[in-house]
Write an enzyme that holds these catalytic residues in place. Structure first.
Site, short mmCIF file in Angstrom:
data_model
loop_
_atom_site.label_atom_id
_atom_site.label_comp_id
_atom_site.label_asym_id
_atom_site.label_seq_id
_atom_site.Cartn_x
_atom_site.Cartn_y
_atom_site.Cartn_z
CG HIS A 68 23.27 -29.27 10.45
ND1 HIS A 68 22.83 -28.81 11.66
CD2 HIS A 68 22.64 -30.45 10.28
CE1 HIS A 68 21.99 -29.67 12.20
NE2 HIS A 68 21.85 -30.68 11.37
CD GLU A 71 23.11 -34.24 8.08
OE1 GLU A 71 22.04 -34.84 8.26
OE2 GLU A 71 23.71 -33.62 8.98
CD GLU A 146 14.83 -30.64 5.27
OE1 GLU A 146 15.46 -30.99 6.30
OE2 GLU A 146 13.67 -31.02 5.03
CD GLU A 168 19.52 -30.98 14.09
OE1 GLU A 168 20.45 -31.74 14.45
OE2 GLU A 168 19.23 -30.80 12.89
#
Length: 979
Positions: A68, A71, A146, A168
């Site tokens: 993730h 990505e 990130e 997230e």
């Protein structure tokens, strides 16, 4: 392409297989790149909305979320495009019709789409360079931004975790439904990749090291582990040559060990119990989730896959679903829903119950298996089977996926078999598969599936998710202690180094890209833009005494019919009942049909009948609006007469006497609202915020927002007390609203469809009312908004922060140039400050022609800091700088958002909204002209407007009780959301 023979090599690609896919009007070409081992599928057809994806098989081996984070990270600069975020630069200034990336349980996909040939190739080039040559090898700060990092701005302060994916996933794990979905899968596959959380568990994300991050990319992001997909009308030879020459020829084929092991059967006695957080003072009664989960065949079994998609609807998701009804009738819980996931090597099916209690566990298990045995013994209702199959068949043939390009949806279907070594076309070629499933209409097809895969399953689990008042505090305490202990273990020099690293990251985040690097991002010119706005066909006529809007569009023999009934005379007290009526119609008995038969009739005769309440704000003022109760259906032209008979039956002969059925519907509404609130807190906060200063938004809030949820909770607490009022009000509304003098009809289709509707519309038999009441809402004389500035408290670990006002009430006018302002603020100022530096997963600003401006953030670790960022937007705009190339980029990106491809149904809906809002084609063209003429000086002129919006100080925040209470001085009131 037609001359190419199997086994031949062109531009380094060997043609492995060709086939026709008549179901989607395509010719398929399967290739393998000889030197690199990359696999490629091209679906050739005449669709001008072209799609490209490159995907990698990425089965996780832990819960760090490395795939993730990759990505996100590979899109943060590459060798050829060394800017910090090429992805955002493309969002700013390409004509893309889709641009994103997805992490699944076992794969990562990078899709782009565009109608412009030059733009399409630009998008492909940026994505190919991103995945194969990312800047993660040069800048460790990309992982820190990130993924996660230790945040320490001052050596004397406490250390915190920060990172976009980290925040997230904190939001994801705050949702009990999200947690249930993940644990359901994990429970069935304890020994394989599916036993791990591919998105990352916030407790484990900080275990990811930079070396592991880099090694994972090296291993899995090779062409030999890639699946390239192209779809649409294009020169495929050109694309193959480009891919070979620019990327793939540089790689040699390797043995990319990314295989996914199948999980051996785990038996039928596996039970998992997990906690999820609720507020310390919240009542835990009726807040337990339970599920029974089954492994179903394998991904390459297309027939069983399609059959279980239908069976899921038949047993659990239809309003008349027999298993759902049995669970609800037994009092196990207040909501039941099914899920079937075929995007893994071993698909799985789940039976979920929500708002239950731990002591109901055995009763839940018993009613599920007893009901399944009974259904096998007596046989499933053949009419319900026919209806369920028809629902799926209509979806497959219509291929209406809204704003998502159909080529992208097909790419996901392709991966559901291709990733596991199967034929990539089996889920697209549905005709033969559907014919096999239709054996259920005459035999015991579904009964056999239930017996084999459910009753006699040797691979199932039982999952319970229970509420905990202490979990959030315990987890926060453990994290705080872990970080404090870590800091204590560091030397003074190490602490100083940590603070220096944080400073270095912030300097990179706040720094500007070099102009020469920005110029490397490919950009179209304004000459590539159509200066004329598309005009959606709309003419006015009259059918059976009702004003009718006709949209002459090709719809493949499907008639799209909308009936808009004026609700402006409905009293203030009854506005929430309009949304209750929307949920009840079609789900209760009528004079002719029990509701179970009615559902079947709807699904057999139509492509669905839906109800919605819409509020159309006038183009010039959000204080004036047209509220409408919309009845929508889609019908094959030859079924119009029976469909109209059915609509009449629902609108005029529905019966509201069955109190137990009404209670079920109310409980389900409450449950589904809670799911929606947990998934989209920014929408809850933004809607509530707008109701402070907009009459139209205040009306919407009563129909769809927190006010409606509170109304439903009140009914649910004591339904017997309100039952007489509920029945009388629903019956009264149907009698009051469904009249011709309140009606405007909308028809979408070709001329033969219009003629067929004209011929049969009288079968709707809508009465003409005698008088028209005062149009209070339309004239803007209804109840006014009231400023409240609320903190909406939940057990979430993140916030959804909104602030805004109506600029027209502050003396400012609307300009189409505001669309460019919106893009600049969202993708530059807010993106850099709220997302990149602040760590929120999402952010943006809404600007409406009727005057509303709303800033929003999504899964945001901050609260007050985000509000301060909003307040500084005016200062940013006042000193805004951009050269001609930058302004061209923003203008092109804005035009792309205005020109988003629409299905015929969506075009009609948009045109209907423009009609009610009094938007003319001249208005639409004026906006486009404004956009194309926008300069940096125009953007600066909006600084006073943004400063005035900030000064109004209207805020609403949905999220963590702890964070809201820490900032309670900001709010007029703080309230608990869930009841």
């Amino acid at each position: 392409m037609s001359a190419l023979k199997q086994g031949e090599i062109t531009h380094g690609f060997k043609l492995v297989h060709t086939d026709d896919v008549d179901e989607i009007r395509s010719r398929a070409y399967v290739f393998e790149h000889v030197k690199s081992g990359a696999k490629l599928l091209y679906l050739q057809n005449d669709d001008d909305n072209k799609v490209f994806t490159i995907s990698f098989r990425t089965p996780p081996k832990d819960n760090t979320g490395v795939f993730h984070i990759l990505e996100h990270s590979v899109l943060c600069g590459s060798d050829k495009y060394p800017v910090k975020e090429p992805f955002v630069e493309l969002l700013k200034g390409s004509l893309n019709t889709f641009l994103n990336a997805f992490t699944f349980s076992d794969k990562t996909m990078y899709p782009v789409a565009s109608k412009n040939d030059k733009d399409f190739l630009n998008l492909i080039d940026v994505y190919m360079d991103a995945v194969f040559h990312p800047n993660i090898y040069k800048h460790k700060e990309i992982l820190e931004q990130e993924g996660w990092h230790y945040e320490l701005t001052d050596a004397k302060e406490a250390i915190n975790y920060k990172g976009v994916v980290y925040n997230e996933m904190k939001g994801v794990f705050s949702s009990p439904e999200g947690l249930l979905e993940r644990i359901n899968q994990n429970s069935l596959f304890p020994d394989t990749a599916y036993g791990f959380e591919s998105g990352g568990d916030p407790l484990n994300i900080p275990d990811l090291t930079y070396d592991q991050f880099i090694h994972t990319h090296q291993k899995y992001y090779s062409p030999a582990n890639s699946y390239i997909y192209l779809y649409g009308a294009m020169d495929i030879g050109e694309k193959l040559a480009y891919l070979d020459r620019n990327y793939l020829s540089a790689f040699n084929k390797i043995d990319a060990d990314s295989s996914i092991a199948a999980q051996p059967p785990i038996g039928s006695s596996v039970e998992i119990v997990k906690d999820y957080p609720i507020l310390p003072g919240e009542d835990g009664k009726d807040k337990t989730y339970m599920s029974i989960n089954f492994v179903i065949s394998e991904a390459t079994d297309a027939e069983t896959s399609l059959a279980f998609e239908i069976l899921d609807y038949l047993l659990l998701d239809s309003p008349a679903a027999p298993l759902k009804k049995a669970i609800l009738d037994a009092g196990i819980g207040q909501d039941v829903f099914g899920s079937y996931d075929n995007s893994t090597l071993q698909p799985h099916f789940s039976i979920n119950v929500k708002n239950s209690n731990m002591e109901k566990k055995e009763a839940f298990r018993k009613v599920v298996f007893d009901t399944l045995r009974r259904l096998i013994g007596s046989g499933l209702d053949k009419k319900q089977i026919e209806a369920a199959i028809n629902v799926k068949e209509f979806q497959l043939r219509e291929a209406d996926y809204g704003s998502m390009p159909k080529g992208l949806v097909y790419s996901m279907a392709v991966m559901d078999s291709w990733l596991y070594g199967g034929d990539p076309l089996i889920h697209l070629k549905f005709e033969n598969t559907l014919a096999k499933v239709k054996k259920a209409l005459t035999g015991d097809y579904f009964e056999t599936l239930i017996d084999h895969y459910l009753l006699n399953s040797r691979h199932r689990s039982f999952v319970t998710i229970r509420p905990s008042r202490t979990l959030a505090e315990e987890e926060a305490g453990r994290t705080t202690k872990k970080l404090a202990d870590y800091k204590k273990s560091l030397s003074e020099d190490a602490v100083a180094q940590l603070a220096a690293s944080t400073k270095k990251l912030k300097e990179r985040q706040s720094g500007k890209d070099r102009p020469e690097d920005l110029r490397k991002i490919p950009l179209l010119s304004l000459n590539d833009i159509d200066k004329k706005a598309e005009e959606i066909p709309r003419s006015e006529t009259e059918i059976d005494g009702a004003k009718t809007l006709f949209h002459d569009l090709a719809t493949n023999k499907i008639a799209y019919v909308s009936l808009y009934f004026d609700t402006s005379a409905v009293s203030e007290a009854h506005i929430p009942y309009l949304s209750l009526l929307q949920e009840v119609l079609g789900k209760v008995d009528t004079q002719k049909y029990p509701y179970s038969d009615l559902v079947s009739e709807i699904n057999i005769r139509t492509g669905g009948i839906g109800f919605d309440n819409q509020t159309f704000a006038d183009k010039d003022s959000d204080q004036i609006y047209k509220p409408r109760f919309a009845v929508r259906t889609k019908i094959l032209a030859d079924k119009l007469p029976e469909a109209f008979d059915l609509l009449h039956e629902i609108l005029f002969r529905s019966r509201f006497e069955n109190s137990s059925r009404l209670k079920e519907i109310i409980r389900e509404i409450k449950s589904r609202l809670e799911m929606a609130f947990n998934q989209g807190g920014q929408a809850v906060a933004a809607r509530r915020l707008a109701s402070y200063f907009s009459k139209a938004a205040r009306y919407r809030e009563q129909l769809k927002g927190l006010r409606f949820y509170q109304f439903i909770c009140e009914l649910n607490k004591n339904p017997d007390r309100y039952m007489d009022e509920i029945r009388a009000t629903l019956a009264g509304l149907t009698a009051q609203l469904f009249t011709k003098d309140r009606l405007i009809v909308s028809i979408t289709g070709d001329q033969p469809i219009l003629q067929a509707v004209r011929e049969h519309c009288s079968r709707l038999n809508i009465p003409k009312s005698g008088t028209v009441e005062k149009q209070a809402a339309e004239s803007g004389q209804g109840g006014g908004p009231a400023v409240q500035n609320e903190g909406l408290m939940t057990s979430s670990k993140v916030q959804y922060v909104t602030k805004g006002a109506n600029f027209k009430t502050l003396g400012f006018g609307f300009s189409g140039k505001m669309h460019v302002l919106k893009r600049i603020l969202t993708l530059d100022y807010l993106w850099n400050h709220v997302r990149v530096m602040g760590g929120a997963y999402g952010c943006g600003i809404m600007i409406e022609s009727s005057g509303n401006v709303i800033y929003w953030s999504y899964r945001d670790p901050n609260l007050d800091d985000t509000l301060k960022i909003y307040d500084q937007a005016g200062a940013y705009v006042k000193s805004f700088e951009a050269d001609e190339r930058e302004m061209t980029k923003y203008i092109i990106g804005t035009i792309s958002s205005l020109d988003a491809p629409l299905t015929p149904r969506d075009k009609a809906d948009q045109s209907d909204a423009e009609y009610f809002r009094r938007v003319t084609q001249a208005d639409i063209q004026r906006v486009r002209n404004d956009v194309l003429a926008t300069t940096k000086e125009d953007i600066r002129q909006f600084a006073p407007l943004l400063n005035a919006v900030a000064a109004e100080n209207h805020i609403c925040v949905f999220g963590s009780e702890t964070a809201i209470k820490e900032n309670e001085n900001l709010f007029g009131q703080c309230i608990h959301v869930f009841q």
